[in-house]
Write a protein that holds these residues in place. Structure first.
Motif, PDB file in Angstrom:
ATOM      1  N   PHE A  30       0.830  -1.207   0.000  1.00 10.36           N
ATOM      2  CA  PHE A  30       0.000   0.000   0.000  1.00 10.36           C
ATOM      3  C   PHE A  30       0.866   1.260   0.000  1.00 10.36           C
ATOM      4  O   PHE A  30       0.669   2.168  -0.816  1.00 10.36           O
ATOM      5  N   PRO A  53     -12.674   2.635   2.183  1.00  8.92           N
ATOM      6  CA  PRO A  53     -13.490   3.605   2.925  1.00  8.92           C
ATOM      7  C   PRO A  53     -14.437   4.383   2.005  1.00  8.92           C
ATOM      8  O   PRO A  53     -13.994   5.029   1.054  1.00  8.92           O
ATOM      9  N   GLN A  76      -2.413  10.571  -4.672  1.00  6.57           N
ATOM     10  CA  GLN A  76      -2.085  10.660  -3.252  1.00  6.57           C
ATOM     11  C   GLN A  76      -1.055   9.629  -2.806  1.00  6.57           C
ATOM     12  O   GLN A  76      -1.245   8.426  -2.996  1.00  6.57           O
ATOM     13  N   LEU A  78       0.675   8.176   0.447  1.00  8.67           N
ATOM     14  CA  LEU A  78       0.328   8.155   1.863  1.00  8.67           C
ATOM     15  C   LEU A  78       1.399   7.475   2.690  1.00  8.67           C
ATOM     16  O   LEU A  78       2.004   6.494   2.264  1.00  8.67           O
ATOM     17  N   LEU A 102      -3.250   7.644   8.818  1.00 13.32           N
ATOM     18  CA  LEU A 102      -2.794   8.075   7.494  1.00 13.32           C
ATOM     19  C   LEU A 102      -2.326   9.521   7.529  1.00 13.32           C
ATOM     20  O   LEU A 102      -3.002  10.390   8.071  1.00 13.32           O
ATOM     21  N   ASP A 104      -0.947  12.563   4.965  1.00 11.57           N
ATOM     22  CA  ASP A 104      -0.631  13.047   3.619  1.00 11.57           C
ATOM     23  C   ASP A 104      -0.595  14.572   3.664  1.00 11.57           C
ATOM     24  O   ASP A 104      -0.701  15.174   4.727  1.00 11.57           O
ATOM     25  N   THR A 110      -7.775   8.630  10.569  1.00 14.70           N
ATOM     26  CA  THR A 110      -7.642   7.239  10.975  1.00 14.70           C
ATOM     27  C   THR A 110      -8.693   6.396  10.274  1.00 14.70           C
ATOM     28  O   THR A 110      -9.863   6.781  10.201  1.00 14.70           O
ATOM     29  N   ALA A 112     -10.206   2.544  10.442  1.00 11.01           N
ATOM     30  CA  ALA A 112     -10.282   1.257  11.138  1.00 11.01           C
ATOM     31  C   ALA A 112     -10.386   0.163  10.084  1.00 11.01           C
ATOM     32  O   ALA A 112     -11.204   0.258   9.174  1.00 11.01           O
ATOM     33  N   GLY A 131     -12.135  -1.339   5.254  1.00  5.62           N
ATOM     34  CA  GLY A 131     -11.611  -0.150   5.924  1.00  5.62           C
ATOM     35  C   GLY A 131     -12.677   0.925   5.992  1.00  5.62           C
ATOM     36  O   GLY A 131     -13.462   1.093   5.054  1.00  5.62           O
ATOM     37  N   SER A 132     -12.726   1.635   7.122  1.00  8.17           N
ATOM     38  CA  SER A 132     -13.720   2.704   7.254  1.00  8.17           C
ATOM     39  C   SER A 132     -13.151   3.845   8.074  1.00  8.17           C
ATOM     40  O   SER A 132     -12.414   3.627   9.037  1.00  8.17           O
ATOM     41  N   PRO A 133     -13.476   5.066   7.659  1.00  6.74           N
ATOM     42  CA  PRO A 133     -12.944   6.224   8.374  1.00  6.74           C
ATOM     43  C   PRO A 133     -13.504   6.317   9.785  1.00  6.74           C
ATOM     44  O   PRO A 133     -14.697   6.106  10.004  1.00  6.74           O
ATOM     45  N   VAL A 134     -12.632   6.631  10.731  1.00 10.93           N
ATOM     46  CA  VAL A 134     -13.059   6.847  12.109  1.00 10.93           C
ATOM     47  C   VAL A 134     -13.420   8.320  12.263  1.00 10.93           C
ATOM     48  O   VAL A 134     -12.613   9.198  11.939  1.00 10.93           O
ATOM     49  N   ALA A 135     -14.628   8.573  12.727  1.00  7.65           N
ATOM     50  CA  ALA A 135     -15.058   9.959  12.939  1.00  7.65           C
ATOM     51  C   ALA A 135     -14.246  10.548  14.093  1.00  7.65           C
ATOM     52  O   ALA A 135     -13.862   9.829  15.019  1.00  7.65           O
TER      53      ALA A 135
ATOM     54  N   GLY B  54     -18.166   4.692  11.480  1.00 10.61           N
ATOM     55  CA  GLY B  54     -17.585   5.903  12.047  1.00 10.61           C
ATOM     56  C   GLY B  54     -16.917   5.713  13.398  1.00 10.61           C
ATOM     57  O   GLY B  54     -16.274   6.631  13.901  1.00 10.61           O
ATOM     58  N   TRP B  55     -17.057   4.523  13.974  1.00  7.60           N
ATOM     59  CA  TRP B  55     -16.488   4.266  15.294  1.00  7.60           C
ATOM     60  C   TRP B  55     -15.088   3.675  15.181  1.00  7.60           C
ATOM     61  O   TRP B  55     -14.717   3.115  14.168  1.00  7.60           O
ATOM     62  N   HIS B 130     -17.942  -5.449  10.825  1.00  9.12           N
ATOM     63  CA  HIS B 130     -17.415  -4.153  10.407  1.00  9.12           C
ATOM     64  C   HIS B 130     -18.413  -3.533   9.437  1.00  9.12           C
ATOM     65  O   HIS B 130     -18.708  -4.110   8.394  1.00  9.12           O
ATOM     66  N   SER B 132     -19.548   0.159   7.376  1.00 10.33           N
ATOM     67  CA  SER B 132     -19.090   1.506   7.002  1.00 10.33           C
ATOM     68  C   SER B 132     -20.050   2.124   6.009  1.00 10.33           C
ATOM     69  O   SER B 132     -20.584   1.439   5.136  1.00 10.33           O
TER      70      SER B 132
END
Lengths: 143, 143
Positions: A30, A53, A76, A78, A102, A104, A110, A112, A131-135, B54-55, B130, B132
């Protein structure tokens, strides 16, 4: 519920070490945008699934490899710092949770991630990535 | 890459049917906000992991059950329509990908989900979830 810190981690066996190495290869591919290395990490089959994500889940190695081709061809670059890497092995299957921190030019965030590996004759191969963005302020809200 | 539709799905075996039933129980518990049923779906161990949209990823049944307690105690009652459910079984482990099409008073949205089940003496138990949010216009962007 047992406190996982108090209980202590199990001694890392060979399988766990192998999975951890496969997991690191994923992130090496990656960061280097190395499609050949990424290809080596994944099982090449119809059963693989990949959820980047914000994306819909992609099924099958054709769609998954195409997504990496597109991502690695993008602008991008990273740097990823991994934290909270947890490896679980159950027979010939293993799963890994990790936080991708991450960095950049636009800032940081972040993601997860959950990875699922299956052991083959050639070693552990990735069959699912999610993969999913953490709020910034997660809390008890809608599922 | 083989077209999964042209190739045809494998005949559903007993394991796949059992996993599919366990997967449906998860969503029955979710829609009914039934903590007892949700508790039955999950393995009660330190190795379980749950990432709500988001968690950050929660580890261990204590943290995971606490999150369901909080979510089910919240104001939002959701209807879920599942699409693109795909079940893969590898020995005593199975994974399921699905799109959760969520409807509530505020509108609708889609969550891409990955579930990992492990077979125990008592049947299939969820060890990882998981979810998202799917962006309205996904495309080739970061990771």
């Amino acid at each position: 519920v047992t406190d996982p810190i108090a209980a202590g981690p199990p001694p890392p066996g060979r399988a766990e070490a192998e999975v951890r190495a496969a997991h690191r290869r994923y992130y090496a591919a990656f960061e280097r945008r190395d499609l050949d290395l990424m290809s080596d990490v994944w099982e090449h089959s119809d059963r693989v699934a990949c959820t980047h994500p914000g994306w819909r889940t992609l099924h099958g190695w054709g769609a998954v490899s195409g997504s990496w081709f597109a991502i690695f061809g993008g602008p991008q670059q990273l740097q990823v710092i991994l934290t909270n890497e947890e490896v679980e092995v159950a027979g010939d299957v293993a799963w890994v949770t990790v936080d991708e921190n991450l960095l950049d030019v636009d800032g940081s965030g972040t993601v997860a991630a959950l990875h699922l590996f299956v052991r083959s004759d050639d070693g552990w191969r990735l069959v699912a990535h999610h993969g999913s963005p953490v709020a910034p302020q997660p809390g008890p809200h809608i599922e």
